[in-house]
Design a protein around this motif. Sequence first.
Motif: not given
Length: 99
Positions: A7-22
């Motif tokens: 659950i923390p990984f899913a939350y942090f992965h979602y919050e790290a969204y940036d169109p410029d990041k792969s």
Amino acid sequence: FCAFVLIPFAYFHYEAYDPDKSGGARCWDGIKFTLGFLVCVIILLVIGLVLKPGVKVNIHDNATTWVDILFDTTNRGESAISFTIACLTILGYLAWISY
């Protein structure tokens, strides 16, 4: 596993969204923050295992007695987990209130 890793990984992965990041960069950011969260949880568990309110340790006892009292694990695991969950809940409430 789900509560402390997935659950923390899913939350942090979602919050790290940036169109410029792969996708790999987002995944790495999620892993870094999840590992940081796990370190905090482990520190809180250790504090919960060592912290024993109400237990008086005699200064004149030898070191072996002190270590036995320190690492007495009878019912300590449950209170350590309760302490960790309580600390994380308080932090969550404070973050929610300040938001």
